[in-house]
Design an enzyme around this catalytic site. Structure first.
Site, PDB file in Angstrom:
ATOM      1  CG  HIS A 190      -2.103  -0.948   1.029  1.00  0.00           C
ATOM      2  ND1 HIS A 190      -2.033  -2.282   1.352  1.00  0.00           N
ATOM      3  CD2 HIS A 190      -3.359  -0.758   0.519  1.00  0.00           C
ATOM      4  CE1 HIS A 190      -3.185  -2.866   1.076  1.00  0.00           C
ATOM      5  NE2 HIS A 190      -4.013  -1.971   0.576  1.00  0.00           N
ATOM      6  CD  GLU A 220      -8.682   2.561  -7.735  1.00  0.00           C
ATOM      7  OE1 GLU A 220      -9.132   1.527  -8.257  1.00  0.00           O
ATOM      8  OE2 GLU A 220      -8.742   2.780  -6.508  1.00  0.00           O
TER       9      GLU A 220
END
Length: 301
Positions: A190, A220
């Site tokens: 991550h 995203e």
């Protein structure tokens, strides 16, 4: 610290200036109220001011009143300098907006102490402004990318659509989504995903106009608001964004990663409906069309 003095008597003015320079102040000298008023309204106006009550042009009390009515930031700390000694004069000066009051002839040590108090007030206000701006930043920006957050980018879009409706203008929006982003997190972790998001934001910001807006819509996904942009302009920017992502690998601590992006474009034309939800939905539908057609492409609503 810079300090302004407004005194029409040349002897008093020179004496006051000499003391202030000796104490380390950068002194801005004015000889009447009109000069003082212009200096205090300048962009780089001093934060401290010593104003003579009675002087040609605008007097010190009137300047105090004007300053407080304008309520400008940052705050200017004002000390009135006067030969008047009556209590009612003190009340008049303070009610007009003065922060402090010194009678002539002034005592150097007294003035020094009062200026120190003024500087403390200014420092406290600086701290408050900084804290307020920090809170505002946290409330409106995404902490990871520094872009506008979800709520704020929609608020901006709503504001731009209202403006376009009033003026008969256009607004373009681009919905952008990183391709296979989950694979980045699963493969590299991550922290790598966070680095990719930050670099994506940086690349986008380098390509948009100064008056365009970019927000992190979620995960995203990014929403770009383009005031005054027609479909051709919005689609052209979307393609430049796509190429920018495709052509250069991202250099992150975990190594070089190739990232592509899919984009959906929609616009609100002149005289068209200016509905936020409908416009975002159109761009989102176009984005999903780009995903279904193989990703790394631009689709127009």
């Amino acid at each position: 610290m810079r300090i302004l003095i407004a005194e029409d008597d040349s002897v008093s003015r020179r004496l006051l200036e000499a003391k202030l320079v000796k104490w380390g102040y950068d002194v801005v000298v004015t000889c009447d109220g009109d000069e003082a008023w212009e200096a205090l309204r300048a962009e780089d106006a001093p934060r401290l001011a010593i104003l003579d009550w009675m002087m040609p042009g605008v007097d010190g009390v009137e300047i105090c009143g004007r300053m407080r009515r304008e309520a400008r930031e940052p705050y200017t700390y004002i000390i009135l300098l006067t030969a008047l000694h009556r209590d009612e004069d003190l009340v008049t000066g303070m009610e007009a907006g003065a922060d402090d009051y010194i009678t002539k002839p002034f005592k150097a040590n007294e003035l020094k102490v009062r200026l120190r108090a003024g500087r403390r007030i200014i420092d406290l206000q600086n701290d408050l402004i900084e804290a307020r701006e920090t809170l505002r930043e946290q409330a409106t920006h995404d902490p990871l990318t520094g872009l506008w957050n979800h709520e704020e980018i929609l608020r901006i879009l709503r504001r731009q659509l209202s403006r376009a409706e009033r003026e008969g203008g256009e607004v373009g929006v681009i919905m952008a989504d990183l391709d296979h982003f989950k694979r980045v997190n699963d493969t590299h972790g991550h922290m790598a995903g966070d680095a990719v998001l930050r670099l994506t934001a940086k690349r986008m910001l380098s390509l948009v106009r100064d008056y365009d807006y970019i927000g992190r819509y979620g995960g995203e996904e990014f929403l770009i608001v383009l005031p005054g942009s027609d479909m051709e302009g919005a689609a052209g920017l979307a393609e430049r964004l796509r190429l920018c992502m495709e052509c250069d690998c991202m250099d992150i601590p975990e190594g070089m990663i190739r990232i592509t992006i899919s984009l959906g474009v929609a616009t609100c034309g002149k005289g068209g409906g200016h509905d936020v939800n409908a416009l975002v939905k159109s761009a989102d539908t176009a984005l999903y069309g780009a995903k279904e057609k193989g990703r790394n492409r631009v689709e127009i609503a």
